[in-house]
Design an enzyme around this catalytic site. Structure first.
Site, PDB file in Angstrom:
ATOM      1  N   CYS A  19       0.866  -1.180   0.000  1.00 53.46           N
ATOM      2  CA  CYS A  19       0.000   0.000   0.000  1.00 53.46           C
ATOM      3  C   CYS A  19       0.905   1.233   0.000  1.00 53.46           C
ATOM      4  O   CYS A  19       2.127   1.122   0.135  1.00 53.46           O
ATOM      5  CB  CYS A  19      -0.852  -0.008   1.261  1.00 53.46           C
ATOM      6  SG  CYS A  19       0.189   0.032   2.746  1.00 53.46           S
ATOM      7  N   HIS A  81       3.632   2.062  11.714  1.00 52.59           N
ATOM      8  CA  HIS A  81       2.472   1.874  12.606  1.00 52.59           C
ATOM      9  C   HIS A  81       2.242   3.025  13.560  1.00 52.59           C
ATOM     10  O   HIS A  81       1.225   3.064  14.234  1.00 52.59           O
ATOM     11  CB  HIS A  81       2.660   0.574  13.409  1.00 52.59           C
ATOM     12  CG  HIS A  81       2.983  -0.581  12.533  1.00 52.59           C
ATOM     13  ND1 HIS A  81       4.270  -1.038  12.349  1.00 52.59           N
ATOM     14  CD2 HIS A  81       2.193  -1.330  11.735  1.00 52.59           C
ATOM     15  CE1 HIS A  81       4.254  -2.043  11.488  1.00 52.59           C
ATOM     16  NE2 HIS A  81       3.015  -2.235  11.089  1.00 52.59           N
ATOM     17  N   HIS A 131      -1.175  -4.423  19.745  1.00 49.70           N
ATOM     18  CA  HIS A 131      -0.666  -4.067  18.417  1.00 49.70           C
ATOM     19  C   HIS A 131      -0.002  -2.690  18.505  1.00 49.70           C
ATOM     20  O   HIS A 131      -0.524  -1.780  19.160  1.00 49.70           O
ATOM     21  CB  HIS A 131      -1.812  -4.056  17.397  1.00 49.70           C
ATOM     22  CG  HIS A 131      -1.314  -3.926  15.977  1.00 49.70           C
ATOM     23  ND1 HIS A 131      -0.957  -2.713  15.430  1.00 49.70           N
ATOM     24  CD2 HIS A 131      -1.085  -4.850  15.018  1.00 49.70           C
ATOM     25  CE1 HIS A 131      -0.541  -2.905  14.194  1.00 49.70           C
ATOM     26  NE2 HIS A 131      -0.609  -4.204  13.907  1.00 49.70           N
ATOM     27  N   GLU A 133       0.232  -0.222  16.513  1.00 51.56           N
ATOM     28  CA  GLU A 133      -0.557   0.945  16.097  1.00 51.56           C
ATOM     29  C   GLU A 133      -1.501   1.387  17.217  1.00 51.56           C
ATOM     30  O   GLU A 133      -1.659   2.580  17.486  1.00 51.56           O
ATOM     31  CB  GLU A 133      -1.364   0.616  14.830  1.00 51.56           C
ATOM     32  CG  GLU A 133      -2.137   1.828  14.337  1.00 51.56           C
ATOM     33  CD  GLU A 133      -3.076   1.508  13.182  1.00 51.56           C
ATOM     34  OE1 GLU A 133      -2.713   0.696  12.311  1.00 51.56           O
ATOM     35  OE2 GLU A 133      -4.170   2.096  13.163  1.00 51.56           O
ATOM     36  N   THR A 171      -6.303   0.845  11.763  1.00 55.12           N
ATOM     37  CA  THR A 171      -6.524   0.970  10.315  1.00 55.12           C
ATOM     38  C   THR A 171      -6.644  -0.365   9.588  1.00 55.12           C
ATOM     39  O   THR A 171      -7.068  -0.398   8.434  1.00 55.12           O
ATOM     40  CB  THR A 171      -5.343   1.734   9.676  1.00 55.12           C
ATOM     41  OG1 THR A 171      -4.133   1.044  10.015  1.00 55.12           O
ATOM     42  CG2 THR A 171      -5.274   3.168  10.138  1.00 55.12           C
ATOM     43  N   CYS A 201      -8.278   1.726   6.649  1.00 53.32           N
ATOM     44  CA  CYS A 201      -7.767   2.460   5.483  1.00 53.32           C
ATOM     45  C   CYS A 201      -8.217   1.820   4.161  1.00 53.32           C
ATOM     46  O   CYS A 201      -8.688   0.680   4.129  1.00 53.32           O
ATOM     47  CB  CYS A 201      -6.250   2.529   5.545  1.00 53.32           C
ATOM     48  SG  CYS A 201      -5.480   0.975   5.118  1.00 53.32           S
ATOM     49  N   ASN A 231      -3.307  -6.913   8.896  1.00 51.35           N
ATOM     50  CA  ASN A 231      -4.176  -6.932   7.701  1.00 51.35           C
ATOM     51  C   ASN A 231      -4.056  -8.247   6.944  1.00 51.35           C
ATOM     52  O   ASN A 231      -5.019  -8.708   6.329  1.00 51.35           O
ATOM     53  CB  ASN A 231      -3.924  -5.700   6.823  1.00 51.35           C
ATOM     54  CG  ASN A 231      -2.711  -5.846   5.956  1.00 51.35           C
ATOM     55  OD1 ASN A 231      -2.793  -6.330   4.843  1.00 51.35           O
ATOM     56  ND2 ASN A 231      -1.533  -5.449   6.468  1.00 51.35           N
TER      57      ASN A 231
HETATM   58  S1  SF4 Z   1      -2.737   2.517   7.318  1.00 51.74           S
HETATM   59 FE1  SF4 Z   1      -3.274   1.402   5.450  1.00 51.74          FE
HETATM   60  S2  SF4 Z   1      -2.157   2.553   3.854  1.00 51.74           S
HETATM   61 FE2  SF4 Z   1      -1.218   3.070   5.815  1.00 51.74          FE
HETATM   62  S3  SF4 Z   1       0.450   1.600   6.089  1.00 51.74           S
HETATM   63 FE3  SF4 Z   1      -1.332   0.774   7.151  1.00 51.74          FE
HETATM   64  S4  SF4 Z   1      -2.252  -0.593   5.623  1.00 51.74           S
HETATM   65 FE4  SF4 Z   1      -0.909   0.798   4.525  1.00 51.74          FE
END
Ligand code: SF4
Length: 325
Positions: A19, A81, A131, A133, A171, A201, A231
């Site tokens: 991405c 992240h 996680h 993030e 995300t 996202c 993801n």
């Molecule tokens: S938020 Fe979405 S676009 Fe950004 S790094 Fe993570 S997976 Fe990729």
């Protein structure tokens, strides 16, 4: 086609793989290595992919868990992240040159958290406990944020004022499961507000959408991605929920067990947002050697989004170019 390959096919999902945020983060490390020279320290895995991390290590990146492991005054890159504000503070105290490769779409969620905290909302952050993030986003306003880790968790939430509550999310979650969690929260908190724009996202949603399109036709779906890639793990779950008979996550083609392919006519193939396409091509070669030579790419979106490199790096690159004349 060999007799063994009659009827065997691969449905190749697109979009898949890198991405815009991952591409930018990996480029950030590569450009920093070129500009400042090795070693460059990177706090946490720059993106959650074994192959990417090994490749960057071979070029001179050193991955560390915390700033304390970085020598004073050295350059450190923060991963895609995102990090909590205290991590910038620690870097400053150690006189580190920090380059922030946080994906701008993660930064957007940080900004939302800050804004709602400033307005004294209770914030329900839907995400996976532990996680990176989630740790980074929660660190923006720990006194206002509660983690909701899936639909089951929704029932234990208590808030100060049910009229002043908003949900935000990691995300890279499953879109469907997140909506289930929100529905469960809304039963108890009817005034719950939604994020100003989607927090899951575009890359996460697009990769899940195409997998849902192909899953029901697949005897097995293979997702290329690492186990710590949220993801990527979600893609296996989405495939199974959408009707794939089986689903497996592999980092590399050689991890595919031939037993998975016994009796499989149609194999679905995709990859997480942190996976370079060469790894998918290796899986295609691996499958072709087992009779899966008929490859149909199923395209549900064309992604064109790109992000520019972090400001602090661009500034130094420009200065270096000017010095060279
Ligand atoms: S938020 Fe979405 S676009 Fe950004 S790094 Fe993570 S997976 Fe990729």
């Amino acid at each position: 086609m060999t007799e063994a390959g009659i009827g065997k096919r691969v449905l190749l999902a697109k979009p898949r793989g890198y991405c815009a945020g991952v591409d930018r983060a990996v480029q950030t490390v590569e450009e920093a290595l070129k500009l400042y020279g090795a070693p460059i320290y990177v706090r946490k895995q720059i993106v959650h992919n074994k192959h990417v991390v090994r490749t960057l290590e071979a070029k001179g990146a050193i991955f560390v868990e915390e700033n304390e492991e970085v020598p004073e005054g050295a350059t450190v890159i923060f991963s895609a992240h995102g990090v909590a504000p205290e991590v910038y503070e620690q870097a400053k105290q150690r006189s580190l040159k920090a380059i922030d490769a946080t994906c701008p779409l993660v930064t957007k969620v940080h900004q939302e958290a800050k804004r709602f905290a400033a307005e004294d909302y209770d914030i329900l952050l839907i995400g996976h406990e532990g996680h990176e993030e989630v740790i980074g986003t929660a660190g923006e306003a720990p006194e206002h944020i509660q983690l909701v880790d899936g639909p089951e968790d929704a029932d234990r939430i208590t808030v100060r004022d049910p009229n002043k509550v908003v949900w935000l999310s990691q995300t890279t979650l499953s879109v469907d499961e997140t909506m289930e969690t929100v529905a469960r929260l809304k039963k108890r908190l009817p005034m719950l507000q939604s994020p100003p724009s989607d927090d899951i996202c575009y890359a996460t949603s697009n990769r899940q959408y195409v997998v849902k399109e192909i899953a029901a036709e697949c005897d097995v779906v293979i997702v290329v991605g690492s186990r710590n890639s949220s993801n990527s793990v979600r893609l296996v779950e989405v495939a199974l929920d959408a009707g794939a008979r089986a689903g497996h996550l592999v980092d590399f083609a050689h991890e595919i067990d031939d037993a998975w392919l016994v009796g499989a006519q149609t194999v679905g193939l995709t990859s997480g947002a942190s996976v370079p396409d060469e790894l998918v091509q290796e899986v295609l070669t691996h499958l072709a050697a087992r009779g899966y030579t008929d490859v149909e790419e199923v395209v549900t979106a064309n992604e064109r989004l790109t992000f520019s490199l972090p400001q602090e790096l661009k500034r130094d690159m420009k200065a270096a170019a000017a010095a060279r004349g």
